[in-house]
Design an enzyme around this catalytic site. Structure first.
Site, mmCIF file in Angstrom:
data_model
loop_
_atom_site.group_PDB
_atom_site.id
_atom_site.type_symbol
_atom_site.label_atom_id
_atom_site.label_comp_id
_atom_site.label_asym_id
_atom_site.label_seq_id
_atom_site.Cartn_x
_atom_site.Cartn_y
_atom_site.Cartn_z
ATOM 1 N N ARG A 153 0.863 -1.215 -0.199
ATOM 2 C CA ARG A 153 -0.093 0.079 0.046
ATOM 3 C C ARG A 153 0.810 1.308 -0.035
ATOM 4 O O ARG A 153 0.659 2.217 -0.668
ATOM 5 C CB ARG A 153 -1.270 -0.155 1.252
ATOM 6 C CG ARG A 153 -2.106 -0.854 1.090
ATOM 7 C CD ARG A 153 -2.780 -0.970 2.314
ATOM 8 N NE ARG A 153 -3.771 -1.918 2.697
ATOM 9 C CZ ARG A 153 -3.867 -2.867 3.455
ATOM 10 N NH1 ARG A 153 -2.800 -2.950 4.270
ATOM 11 N NH2 ARG A 153 -4.561 -3.585 3.608
ATOM 12 N N ARG A 198 -13.380 -7.088 10.705
ATOM 13 C CA ARG A 198 -12.912 -8.387 10.340
ATOM 14 C C ARG A 198 -12.342 -9.069 11.588
ATOM 15 O O ARG A 198 -12.623 -10.225 11.617
ATOM 16 C CB ARG A 198 -11.336 -8.024 9.365
ATOM 17 C CG ARG A 198 -11.891 -7.634 7.933
ATOM 18 C CD ARG A 198 -10.744 -6.949 7.141
ATOM 19 N NE ARG A 198 -10.997 -6.777 5.936
ATOM 20 C CZ ARG A 198 -10.289 -6.160 4.763
ATOM 21 N NH1 ARG A 198 -9.149 -5.484 5.466
ATOM 22 N NH2 ARG A 198 -10.656 -6.096 3.681
ATOM 23 N N HIS A 258 -3.046 1.418 9.067
ATOM 24 C CA HIS A 258 -3.787 0.319 8.033
ATOM 25 C C HIS A 258 -2.818 -0.524 7.373
ATOM 26 O O HIS A 258 -2.403 -0.068 6.326
ATOM 27 C CB HIS A 258 -4.848 0.893 6.967
ATOM 28 C CG HIS A 258 -5.658 0.112 6.282
ATOM 29 N ND1 HIS A 258 -6.159 -0.943 6.755
ATOM 30 C CD2 HIS A 258 -6.088 -0.110 5.118
ATOM 31 C CE1 HIS A 258 -6.956 -1.708 5.886
ATOM 32 N NE2 HIS A 258 -6.985 -1.178 4.740
ATOM 33 N N ASN A 273 -5.429 4.616 -0.365
ATOM 34 C CA ASN A 273 -4.202 4.212 0.280
ATOM 35 C C ASN A 273 -3.062 4.933 -0.225
ATOM 36 O O ASN A 273 -3.208 5.373 -1.340
ATOM 37 C CB ASN A 273 -4.017 2.784 0.207
ATOM 38 C CG ASN A 273 -5.038 1.955 1.195
ATOM 39 O OD1 ASN A 273 -4.962 2.277 2.187
ATOM 40 N ND2 ASN A 273 -5.517 1.070 0.654
#
Length: 326
Positions: free
Chosen positions: A99, A162, A186, A131
């Site tokens: 990312r 998740r 992230h 991202n």
């Protein structure tokens, strides 16, 4: 007798790919707000808007879904959700990039989007999804000049979802009864807060004591959560997740539009919280009609602090790279 007619709420989706189109569909189902699907690719927003619009007849909802290739069409939007940008590095296989490698490509796109939002809907609540997330939120904020409380990023709602799902599957109970939060960036150094997980208000540790889950399995779930996005990419073979990311962003948008005062983890601006300044990173926050109304500080153990520091270091390095782009 005459009265004041209230203005309908409006959400602009900047980027009409799989996440953007799905967010439009969710707005149709929830009758949340009128939608503008924006994209520089001619035909994509038009097609997605037509499809989403036709769904209103089946859903029995009254939502306007329109398309745009010019920023003036997003004028007056109450919420702007940005998914525009590259999702993989051109010329590299899925194993050759991360990312973070998207930074130089997506920073340019985000800066262009920021100018459009600044000009046509400067009062909007902005949710960045592009991202590398935390760095792109900072990029948008600096380029747009919008208030800090009106700019945030979506990643931790998704990561937390998740985490909750994996725990629920292991315990064989509904994920709605799992309360779990992921903070930090992230990426590989996100921090799923296993110590704070509860099951319908009861500490997860009580379930571990009773043999419903082992510490080893919990550690495995933590690691799986960190790699969950990549797991989906590998299984699909092409593309990445879009249903859960779309719903995560819409959940945040709804919290703002309906002043729900939801506690949702997201990328927010730090003004001393956790000892951090002048950066965006994933933390639990209250989202309501005032945007990011509060950042919640949690007590972290020494081990958790060390893990969180790795997240912070990642973001700091990316922010340096962003600044170097000029």
């Amino acid at each position: 007798m005459t009265g004041t007619v209230s203005r309908r709420k409006k959400i602009a989706m900047i980027g009409s790919g799989m996440i953007g189109g799905t967010m439009g569909y969710l707005c149709v189902l929830r009758e949340l707000a009128d939608v503008v699907l924006f994209d520089v690719v001619t035909g994509m927003p038009e097609g997605k808007a037509l499809d989403d619009s036709q769904a209103t007849s089946i859903a029995d909802t009254n939502v306007s879904v329109t398309s745009a290739n010019q920023y003036e069409k997003i004028a007056g939007s109450d919420v702007v959700i940005i998914t525009a940008g590259l999702t993989k590095v051109p010329g590299k296989s899925d194993k050759e990039w991360s990312r973070n490698d998207l930074l130089p490509f997506n920073a340019k796109i985000i800066r262009e989007v920021a100018q459009g939002v600044k000009k046509y809907c400067p009062l909007a609540f902005v949710i960045v999804v592009t991202n590398p997330l935390d760095c792109m939120v900072k990029c948008f904020h600096e380029a747009s000049g919008l208030p800090k409380n009106m700019v945030c990023g979506m990643a931790n709602v998704l990561d937390s979802a998740r985490f909750r799902r994996f725990i629920a599957d292991q315990l064989e109970i509904s994920p709605r009864d799992i309360q779990a939060t992921v903070i930090g960036t992230h990426g590989d150094h996100m921090l799923p807060l296993a110590r704070y997980v509860t099951v319908s208000g009861f500490p997860l540790r009580e379930f571990i004591k009773k043999g419903k889950m082992t510490e080893a399995k919990l550690a495995e779930i933590v690691e799986r959560t960190k790699k969950a996005g990549g797991e989906i990419v590998r299984l699909l073979g092409q593309g990445s997740a879009y249903y859960a990311p779309a719903l995560s962003a819409i959940t945040m948008a709804q919290a703002f539009l309906k002043d729900e005062k939801r506690v949702l983890p997201c990328s927010v601006y730090c003004q001393g919280e956790y000892g951090l300044h002048d950066m965006f990173i994933g933390l639990p926050a209250v989202i309501g009609g005032g945007g990011i109304e509060q950042v919640i500080e949690l007590e972290l153990t020494h081990e958790e602090q060390e893990c969180f520091r790795k997240s912070v270091d990642d973001v700091v390095e990316l922010n340096k790279s962003l600044a170097a782009l000029g």
